[in-house]
Design a protein around this motif. Structure first.
Motif, PDB file in Angstrom:
ATOM      1  N   ALA A  12      31.843  42.156  74.230  1.00  0.00           N
ATOM      2  CA  ALA A  12      32.716  40.984  74.107  1.00  0.00           C
ATOM      3  C   ALA A  12      31.940  39.800  73.548  1.00  0.00           C
ATOM      4  CB  ALA A  12      33.341  40.635  75.454  1.00  0.00           C
ATOM      5  N   ALA A  13      30.747  39.561  74.086  1.00  0.00           N
ATOM      6  CA  ALA A  13      29.928  38.443  73.609  1.00  0.00           C
ATOM      7  C   ALA A  13      29.586  38.624  72.130  1.00  0.00           C
ATOM      8  CB  ALA A  13      28.660  38.317  74.445  1.00  0.00           C
ATOM      9  N   LYS A  14      29.234  39.837  71.748  1.00  0.00           N
ATOM     10  CA  LYS A  14      28.890  40.104  70.346  1.00  0.00           C
ATOM     11  C   LYS A  14      30.090  39.871  69.431  1.00  0.00           C
ATOM     12  CE  LYS A  14      26.902  43.638  67.351  1.00  0.00           C
ATOM     13  NZ  LYS A  14      26.381  45.005  67.257  1.00  0.00           N
ATOM     14  N   ALA A  15      31.263  40.344  69.855  1.00  0.00           N
ATOM     15  CA  ALA A  15      32.470  40.162  69.052  1.00  0.00           C
ATOM     16  C   ALA A  15      32.868  38.694  68.945  1.00  0.00           C
ATOM     17  CB  ALA A  15      33.621  40.976  69.641  1.00  0.00           C
ATOM     18  N   MET A  16      32.432  37.887  69.908  1.00  0.00           N
ATOM     19  CA  MET A  16      32.752  36.466  69.897  1.00  0.00           C
ATOM     20  C   MET A  16      31.698  35.648  69.147  1.00  0.00           C
ATOM     21  SD  MET A  16      34.196  36.404  73.776  1.00  0.00           S
ATOM     22  CE  MET A  16      34.648  34.704  73.877  1.00  0.00           C
ATOM     23  N   GLY A  17      30.649  36.325  68.649  1.00  0.00           N
ATOM     24  CA  GLY A  17      29.671  35.632  67.826  1.00  0.00           C
ATOM     25  C   GLY A  17      28.272  35.536  68.385  1.00  0.00           C
ATOM     26  N   ALA A  18      28.003  36.118  69.548  1.00  0.00           N
ATOM     27  CA  ALA A  18      26.660  36.051  70.124  1.00  0.00           C
ATOM     28  C   ALA A  18      25.682  36.842  69.264  1.00  0.00           C
ATOM     29  CB  ALA A  18      26.662  36.602  71.550  1.00  0.00           C
ATOM     30  N   THR A  19      24.517  36.263  69.030  1.00  0.00           N
ATOM     31  CA  THR A  19      23.477  36.945  68.268  1.00  0.00           C
ATOM     32  C   THR A  19      22.406  37.529  69.171  1.00  0.00           C
ATOM     33  OG1 THR A  19      22.324  34.848  67.949  1.00  0.00           O
ATOM     34  CG2 THR A  19      23.853  35.543  66.202  1.00  0.00           C
ATOM     35  N   SER A  20      22.468  37.179  70.464  1.00  0.00           N
ATOM     36  CA  SER A  20      21.560  37.754  71.453  1.00  0.00           C
ATOM     37  C   SER A  20      22.342  37.974  72.739  1.00  0.00           C
ATOM     38  CB  SER A  20      20.368  36.826  71.700  1.00  0.00           C
ATOM     39  OG  SER A  20      20.800  35.570  72.185  1.00  0.00           O
ATOM     40  N   ALA A  21      21.776  38.741  73.644  1.00  0.00           N
ATOM     41  CA  ALA A  21      22.457  39.070  74.895  1.00  0.00           C
ATOM     42  C   ALA A  21      22.677  37.813  75.732  1.00  0.00           C
ATOM     43  CB  ALA A  21      21.643  40.086  75.686  1.00  0.00           C
ATOM     44  N   PRO A  22      23.825  37.708  76.406  1.00  0.00           N
ATOM     45  CA  PRO A  22      24.052  36.566  77.304  1.00  0.00           C
ATOM     46  C   PRO A  22      23.032  36.584  78.440  1.00  0.00           C
ATOM     47  CG  PRO A  22      26.069  37.856  77.011  1.00  0.00           C
ATOM     48  CD  PRO A  22      24.959  38.623  76.382  1.00  0.00           C
ATOM     49  N   VAL A  23      22.686  35.398  78.925  1.00  0.00           N
ATOM     50  CA  VAL A  23      21.752  35.288  80.040  1.00  0.00           C
ATOM     51  C   VAL A  23      22.461  34.684  81.244  1.00  0.00           C
ATOM     52  CG1 VAL A  23      19.674  35.134  78.614  1.00  0.00           C
ATOM     53  CG2 VAL A  23      20.882  33.061  79.231  1.00  0.00           C
ATOM     54  N   GLU A  24      22.073  35.119  82.438  1.00  0.00           N
ATOM     55  CA  GLU A  24      22.682  34.608  83.662  1.00  0.00           C
ATOM     56  C   GLU A  24      22.265  33.162  83.872  1.00  0.00           C
ATOM     57  OE1 GLU A  24      23.651  36.160  88.159  1.00  0.00           O
ATOM     58  OE2 GLU A  24      22.070  37.147  87.020  1.00  0.00           O
ATOM     59  N   SER A  25      23.193  32.337  84.356  1.00  0.00           N
ATOM     60  CA  SER A  25      22.915  30.920  84.571  1.00  0.00           C
ATOM     61  C   SER A  25      23.533  30.446  85.872  1.00  0.00           C
ATOM     62  CB  SER A  25      23.467  30.080  83.420  1.00  0.00           C
ATOM     63  OG  SER A  25      23.303  28.702  83.693  1.00  0.00           O
ATOM     64  N   LYS A  26      22.760  29.711  86.639  1.00  0.00           N
ATOM     65  CA  LYS A  26      23.266  29.115  87.879  1.00  0.00           C
ATOM     66  C   LYS A  26      24.101  27.873  87.584  1.00  0.00           C
ATOM     67  CE  LYS A  26      20.030  31.163  90.991  1.00  0.00           C
ATOM     68  NZ  LYS A  26      20.828  32.323  91.228  1.00  0.00           N
ATOM     69  N   ASP A  27      24.088  27.408  86.340  1.00  0.00           N
ATOM     70  CA  ASP A  27      24.884  26.247  85.940  1.00  0.00           C
ATOM     71  C   ASP A  27      26.308  26.631  85.540  1.00  0.00           C
ATOM     72  OD1 ASP A  27      22.908  24.291  86.370  1.00  0.00           O
ATOM     73  OD2 ASP A  27      21.969  24.782  84.449  1.00  0.00           O
ATOM     74  N   LEU A  28      26.610  27.911  85.588  1.00  0.00           N
ATOM     75  CA  LEU A  28      27.963  28.410  85.361  1.00  0.00           C
ATOM     76  C   LEU A  28      28.456  28.951  86.698  1.00  0.00           C
ATOM     77  CD1 LEU A  28      30.294  29.106  83.463  1.00  0.00           C
ATOM     78  CD2 LEU A  28      29.106  31.241  82.916  1.00  0.00           C
ATOM     79  N   ILE A  29      29.502  28.330  87.226  1.00  0.00           N
ATOM     80  CA  ILE A  29      29.990  28.661  88.569  1.00  0.00           C
ATOM     81  C   ILE A  29      31.291  29.432  88.446  1.00  0.00           C
ATOM     82  CG2 ILE A  29      30.732  27.709  90.782  1.00  0.00           C
ATOM     83  CD1 ILE A  29      28.997  25.160  89.813  1.00  0.00           C
ATOM     84  N   LEU A  30      31.286  30.659  88.950  1.00  0.00           N
ATOM     85  CA  LEU A  30      32.458  31.530  88.930  1.00  0.00           C
ATOM     86  C   LEU A  30      33.066  31.566  90.318  1.00  0.00           C
ATOM     87  CD1 LEU A  30      34.312  33.751  87.737  1.00  0.00           C
ATOM     88  CD2 LEU A  30      32.497  35.389  88.288  1.00  0.00           C
ATOM     89  N   GLN A  31      34.368  31.332  90.393  1.00  0.00           N
ATOM     90  CA  GLN A  31      35.095  31.447  91.653  1.00  0.00           C
ATOM     91  C   GLN A  31      36.077  32.597  91.526  1.00  0.00           C
ATOM     92  OE1 GLN A  31      36.833  27.559  92.024  1.00  0.00           O
ATOM     93  NE2 GLN A  31      35.049  26.735  93.064  1.00  0.00           N
ATOM     94  N   ALA A  32      35.929  33.559  92.424  1.00  0.00           N
ATOM     95  CA  ALA A  32      36.818  34.713  92.466  1.00  0.00           C
ATOM     96  C   ALA A  32      36.807  35.220  93.899  1.00  0.00           C
ATOM     97  CB  ALA A  32      36.341  35.803  91.506  1.00  0.00           C
ATOM     98  N   PRO A  33      37.881  35.841  94.344  1.00  0.00           N
ATOM     99  CA  PRO A  33      37.913  36.324  95.727  1.00  0.00           C
ATOM    100  C   PRO A  33      36.974  37.521  95.909  1.00  0.00           C
ATOM    101  CG  PRO A  33      39.832  37.101  94.542  1.00  0.00           C
ATOM    102  CD  PRO A  33      39.113  36.167  93.619  1.00  0.00           C
ATOM    103  N   GLU A  34      36.455  37.676  97.112  1.00  0.00           N
ATOM    104  CA  GLU A  34      35.662  38.874  97.409  1.00  0.00           C
ATOM    105  C   GLU A  34      36.571  40.086  97.488  1.00  0.00           C
ATOM    106  OE1 GLU A  34      32.897  38.616 100.644  1.00  0.00           O
ATOM    107  OE2 GLU A  34      32.283  36.601 100.069  1.00  0.00           O
ATOM    108  N   ILE A  35      37.770  39.878  98.052  1.00  0.00           N
ATOM    109  CA  ILE A  35      38.754  40.949  98.174  1.00  0.00           C
ATOM    110  C   ILE A  35      40.065  40.464  97.573  1.00  0.00           C
ATOM    111  CG2 ILE A  35      40.100  42.357  99.770  1.00  0.00           C
ATOM    112  CD1 ILE A  35      37.743  42.220 101.723  1.00  0.00           C
TER     113      ILE A  35
END
Length: 155
Positions: free
Chosen positions: A48-71
């Motif tokens: 998905a990242a490559k198809a969207m234009g990424a030239t290198s692999a995405p890296v994990e960041s603590k500055d990006l906060i994801l909220q989703a339920p555990e269940i």
């Protein structure tokens, strides 16, 4: 205003996300400016990242906060949200690893606005859910496992 006029007048990815959230026909969304058919047919975060234009692999960041339920008791409606504190974030997307098509939604973030989005995604089974943010020419991600229960019985 007709749906097709609305979609044609907005940002492609934003219009697509709004179309999906409001139940508009995908045929209209696929004709929206900026529609990236290849990205929405990918099977993984990297693809998905490559198809969207990424030239290198995405890296994990603590500055990006994801909220989703555990269940998630109902995989048909799983609320997810993401907030990026990464400077110059111009796009936030949601990727569901085990869905047949991994990219679930993509939002363009206008310059000068808060990089914060939320939507409902559909999940066929328990899976990792990723928030993917584009900032400049780099891609960053946050991940959370969401367990989908059968029949809402919690286990």
């Amino acid at each position: 205003m007709e749906r097709r006029d609305f979609l044609a007048s907005g940002s492609g990815a934003t219009a697509l996300a709004l179309a999906a959230a409001s139940g508009l026909s995908p045929a209209y969304a696929q004709n929206a400016p900026g529609w990236n058919k290849t990205a929405f047919e990918t099977k993984s975060l990297a693809d998905a990242a490559k198809a969207m234009g990424a030239t290198s692999a995405p890296v994990e960041s603590k500055d990006l906060i994801l909220q989703a339920p555990e269940i998630a008791e109902n995989g048909a409606v799983v609320r997810v949200a993401a907030q990026s504190n990464i400077a110059n974030t111009s796009q936030i997307s949601f990727v569901v690893e085990k869905n047949p098509f991994a990219l679930a939604a993509a939002f363009d973030i206008p310059a000068g606005t808060d990089a914060s989005v939320s939507t409902n995604v559909k999940m066929g089974q328990s899976s990792n859910v990723y928030a993917l943010a584009k900032a400049g020419d780099k891609y960053f991600y946050a991940v959370k496992e969401v367990k989908v229960t059968l029949g809402g019985c919690g286990g």
